[in-house]
Design a protein around this motif. Sequence first.
Motif, PDB file in Angstrom:
ATOM      1  N   ASN A  70     -19.895  55.285   6.536  1.00 58.30           N
ATOM      2  CA  ASN A  70     -20.170  56.682   6.845  1.00 58.30           C
ATOM      3  C   ASN A  70     -20.296  57.542   5.599  1.00 58.30           C
ATOM      4  O   ASN A  70     -21.077  58.496   5.555  1.00 58.30           O
ATOM      5  CB  ASN A  70     -19.071  57.240   7.753  1.00 58.30           C
ATOM      6  CG  ASN A  70     -19.109  56.645   9.151  1.00 58.30           C
ATOM      7  OD1 ASN A  70     -20.187  56.298   9.649  1.00 58.30           O
ATOM      8  ND2 ASN A  70     -17.951  56.503   9.779  1.00 58.30           N
ATOM      9  N   SER A  71     -19.551  57.199   4.556  1.00 59.69           N
ATOM     10  CA  SER A  71     -19.596  57.997   3.326  1.00 59.69           C
ATOM     11  C   SER A  71     -20.882  57.799   2.541  1.00 59.69           C
ATOM     12  O   SER A  71     -21.181  58.581   1.642  1.00 59.69           O
ATOM     13  CB  SER A  71     -18.402  57.641   2.442  1.00 59.69           C
ATOM     14  OG  SER A  71     -18.507  56.317   1.947  1.00 59.69           O
ATOM     15  N   THR A  72     -21.665  56.752   2.876  1.00 55.58           N
ATOM     16  CA  THR A  72     -22.891  56.479   2.130  1.00 55.58           C
ATOM     17  C   THR A  72     -24.146  56.979   2.824  1.00 55.58           C
ATOM     18  O   THR A  72     -25.246  56.872   2.253  1.00 55.58           O
ATOM     19  CB  THR A  72     -23.044  54.965   1.910  1.00 55.58           C
ATOM     20  OG1 THR A  72     -23.223  54.314   3.185  1.00 55.58           O
ATOM     21  CG2 THR A  72     -21.820  54.388   1.217  1.00 55.58           C
ATOM     22  N   LEU A  73     -24.021  57.539   4.027  1.00 57.99           N
ATOM     23  CA  LEU A  73     -25.207  57.857   4.811  1.00 57.99           C
ATOM     24  C   LEU A  73     -26.046  58.978   4.226  1.00 57.99           C
ATOM     25  O   LEU A  73     -27.248  59.057   4.488  1.00 57.99           O
ATOM     26  CB  LEU A  73     -24.792  58.219   6.240  1.00 57.99           C
ATOM     27  CG  LEU A  73     -24.164  57.086   7.052  1.00 57.99           C
ATOM     28  CD1 LEU A  73     -23.766  57.574   8.437  1.00 57.99           C
ATOM     29  CD2 LEU A  73     -25.114  55.901   7.170  1.00 57.99           C
ATOM     30  N   ASP A  74     -25.427  59.862   3.443  1.00 62.04           N
ATOM     31  CA  ASP A  74     -26.155  61.018   2.921  1.00 62.04           C
ATOM     32  C   ASP A  74     -26.855  60.742   1.596  1.00 62.04           C
ATOM     33  O   ASP A  74     -27.578  61.597   1.094  1.00 62.04           O
ATOM     34  CB  ASP A  74     -25.204  62.204   2.754  1.00 62.04           C
ATOM     35  CG  ASP A  74     -24.688  62.713   4.090  1.00 62.04           C
ATOM     36  OD1 ASP A  74     -25.463  62.658   5.061  1.00 62.04           O
ATOM     37  OD2 ASP A  74     -23.524  63.125   4.169  1.00 62.04           O
ATOM     38  N   GLU A  75     -26.646  59.565   1.009  1.00 64.35           N
ATOM     39  CA  GLU A  75     -27.273  59.239  -0.263  1.00 64.35           C
ATOM     40  C   GLU A  75     -27.853  57.835  -0.212  1.00 64.35           C
ATOM     41  O   GLU A  75     -27.178  56.886   0.196  1.00 64.35           O
ATOM     42  CB  GLU A  75     -26.253  59.301  -1.406  1.00 64.35           C
ATOM     43  CG  GLU A  75     -25.814  60.706  -1.784  1.00 64.35           C
ATOM     44  CD  GLU A  75     -24.893  60.668  -2.998  1.00 64.35           C
ATOM     45  OE1 GLU A  75     -25.288  61.201  -4.050  1.00 64.35           O
ATOM     46  OE2 GLU A  75     -23.810  60.087  -2.893  1.00 64.35           O
ATOM     47  N   ILE A  76     -29.100  57.692  -0.627  1.00 63.57           N
ATOM     48  CA  ILE A  76     -29.718  56.365  -0.671  1.00 63.57           C
ATOM     49  C   ILE A  76     -29.073  55.517  -1.750  1.00 63.57           C
ATOM     50  O   ILE A  76     -28.832  54.319  -1.552  1.00 63.57           O
ATOM     51  CB  ILE A  76     -31.232  56.486  -0.910  1.00 63.57           C
ATOM     52  CG1 ILE A  76     -31.901  57.154   0.297  1.00 63.57           C
ATOM     53  CG2 ILE A  76     -31.861  55.122  -1.152  1.00 63.57           C
ATOM     54  CD1 ILE A  76     -33.395  57.313   0.161  1.00 63.57           C
ATOM     55  N   GLU A  77     -28.760  56.118  -2.877  1.00 65.14           N
ATOM     56  CA  GLU A  77     -28.126  55.398  -3.969  1.00 65.14           C
ATOM     57  C   GLU A  77     -26.914  56.183  -4.460  1.00 65.14           C
ATOM     58  O   GLU A  77     -26.949  57.416  -4.531  1.00 65.14           O
ATOM     59  CB  GLU A  77     -29.108  55.179  -5.133  1.00 65.14           C
ATOM     60  CG  GLU A  77     -30.286  54.306  -4.778  1.00 65.14           C
ATOM     61  CD  GLU A  77     -31.193  54.050  -5.971  1.00 65.14           C
ATOM     62  OE1 GLU A  77     -30.665  54.001  -7.105  1.00 65.14           O
ATOM     63  OE2 GLU A  77     -32.405  53.906  -5.781  1.00 65.14           O
ATOM     64  N   GLY A  78     -25.844  55.480  -4.785  1.00 60.45           N
ATOM     65  CA  GLY A  78     -24.635  56.088  -5.307  1.00 60.45           C
ATOM     66  C   GLY A  78     -23.970  55.171  -6.313  1.00 60.45           C
ATOM     67  O   GLY A  78     -24.462  54.074  -6.598  1.00 60.45           O
ATOM     68  N   PRO A  79     -22.835  55.570  -6.855  1.00 62.79           N
ATOM     69  CA  PRO A  79     -22.171  54.733  -7.865  1.00 62.79           C
ATOM     70  C   PRO A  79     -21.686  53.386  -7.324  1.00 62.79           C
ATOM     71  O   PRO A  79     -21.553  52.435  -8.084  1.00 62.79           O
ATOM     72  CB  PRO A  79     -20.993  55.600  -8.320  1.00 62.79           C
ATOM     73  CG  PRO A  79     -20.774  56.579  -7.206  1.00 62.79           C
ATOM     74  CD  PRO A  79     -22.111  56.840  -6.619  1.00 62.79           C
ATOM     75  N   CYS A  80     -21.430  53.315  -6.001  1.00 61.71           N
ATOM     76  CA  CYS A  80     -20.906  52.068  -5.420  1.00 61.71           C
ATOM     77  C   CYS A  80     -21.812  51.467  -4.367  1.00 61.71           C
ATOM     78  O   CYS A  80     -21.456  50.452  -3.760  1.00 61.71           O
ATOM     79  CB  CYS A  80     -19.524  52.322  -4.801  1.00 61.71           C
ATOM     80  SG  CYS A  80     -18.266  52.866  -5.974  1.00 61.71           S
TER      81      CYS A  80
END
Length: 777
Positions: free
Chosen positions: A101-111
């Motif tokens: 759920n924490s990744t849904l707003d960004e296609i790419e992130g640090p993790c």
Amino acid sequence: MKPLQLLLSSTWNNLKQRPCLYPYQFQRGPQWCAGGFYQQSRKVMDLSGLTVIPLPNSSRRIDKKIVETDCHAKRLLSGYQSITEVSHKCNPESDFLSFINSTLDEIEGPCHCWLNTFRENKDSFKTGATLLVLAGQFLDGSINGSNSSWMLEQAKSLQQRFPQLHIMGFQCGSSVFSSVDRSHVVQLIMNEYITFPILLSNKMFPEVANVPCYILFKDSRSHVFYHEKGHDIGILNKAVEEVGTEKDKSRLVHNVKSTWSRHAEVTKEPYLCSFSRNLLLNFPGCISADESGNRLFLSDTNHHRIIVFNGNGKILDCIGSSPGFEDGKFETAKLVRPAASFYHAVEDCLYFVDSENHAIRRADLGSRVLETLYPTSNNDKKGNSSWTWIMDMLGLGRRVDTKSEEFDSNSLMFPWHLMKSIDDSFLIINRSFDTLWIMDMASGKIKEVVKGFTNILETGGQWIMKKISILEQMPCDALQAQVDTSSTPEGLPYAGLISSSTTLQNHIVICDTVGQRILKIDRESGVFSNIQFSNFGILGLPYWLCSPLERVYTTGGLWGAQIDHLQCFSLLPGRIDIQLNVDIPVDTKLVEPLQEGCIWRWARGAAAEVSVVEIEAGSSEKVGVAQQWYDELDSLAFLTPEPELTVEDNDTAMDSKFQDERVHINCAVNTSPGTSEVIICAALYLKLKKPDLGDDDQEKYAARILDILNPDRTGKAERDSFIRILLKSNRDLRDLIFIKPLHVRVKLDTLNHPKAENSKEIVLTDSSIEVKVSLNS
């Protein structure tokens, strides 16, 4: 002992004594089992093939006391790990679902990094629907000897049977951010035709760290299942049904959609294929031959068509127009990912596998009609009538459904290979070499089903080895580049390629799915050469550049079309001749002149299109019959003969247009007062120029092709992956033929009719406009 401890202890003791996973029932409440809930109204069934995993915070819906003692509850249930060893931590950071759920707003992130995703995925995951996660199946090092194609087939089957079930892939590990691993995942998406998104993460989660598995969430919060390879897919089907996916409701919603909405749903494709589909060939998976007729039948798999061409590469015909499931003339028939084929010389018919439709189709090459051999119910045309046709067009008719209501593990599922045995039976094998179906060629009925690779070899080994003998005549290094480890059985490394090669006269022809080309090998000299295709007008305008006319007429919308040029004109009513002069990218060249079959024109509003025949012949609407007769006499009397005006002049004129690096498209419309719009689409077949100086920077060529095709929806990770995939082909990318779509819109504001001097007649004015379009990027 506290009440909660007593409850859990009683539950656990009861669980150990019962084979079913329903250990305890609350009075008129949900059924709770090791970290999840079941509704009491559901029928109890045996899910012993599934392992229940208690994830952190999985019991938050009971009350605050359970939330406070969640870690203690998992300690009491730790004895249930006798089936599968899984370690659980009480650290909130290890909550797998919270991380998703924490990744849904960004296609790419640090993790993390999402692949094959789009905006609709984020919205659907947040609605709280049932979610199935396929984990640990997308890298070579994570498969651990299992067959990834087998589990992907299961996930895709569930996706077809349960449209409201949301599926995603997950891969964790420290290496997932490397360009090599990312390109491997992108290649797998295109090869296996994966339409669901995949999440890559460098964080490790104990639930998915060891072996490939399925994780099933109800309402994106509770019950979780663990499912390893070896269990029958029927268990997973029952699990999804038990969790509460509303299959029937989803079908009801489907039936009231309009025709263009149905089209959108049928043409759902992997998001990453938006780049590869603009190549001339998109995963050319299988090929067969007609030796006596010098014809080859190529399954251009991800373009959902079969291309018929001769030994010199001249395209003769094309079977299939767009993804879907529909019989009829070749121009209107629909199929999804055709695979292996077999040419029957006596019948002059081509039998082929329609993989994603789980069907066997038969194409009559004489009458150019496609029909379905299996499933047989689709051949029942007795109920056809005008009313049936109208209902189907409105989306209210009976939906063609190749999946039975009750799951049958013996029915045809994702077939790929097709061979004919001596007793007029077809041997059909899926891509993972897990199941063999023996089908009667005349009736299309399945006579026998064989499970397991060893049993398949015992039954059809004679025909499999005959196919492999063709491959053994090729150099080993050429074969090694084509081996797909995800769909190759152990102990028989080239078995996955048995449908990718054939013989034609003194040549071996093989599909190069890595380089997106067809190779021809001379049997005597062993020399390789690329088949150079021509006559692209037979292929017509690609389906992804077209739209149902009712959508264009009402909204002017085209599916995913990017407008290359938009221009407005204010003119008087009458005939308007439009000439498009298109500048192609400066470092490219046309493979062959643009053919009429690759152009699509449409006028909407206060305009009507004039046919191409009328454009070429000229219009004489304003000239009376008598005047036309006098004009003909004058032309006969004063015409100066021009000898040798032959076809060569036409060819020379075409060549001059071809050589000036411009594409010319003519269009004419008749207009009335008001506003109108003319839409012109075309498919330009291009390849990069070869400079005079010896520049051999293939990476630069790959980046340039990507820029020309303009995949503006891809991120940096996907862009780098595509470049690596193109470089993996080990070919001169300047020989790669690709399609540059052209989409031009001309808006016309037509004024009122001017009046003649006697104020009685309406004066029509002929106009001509030139539209200059540049595709340089």
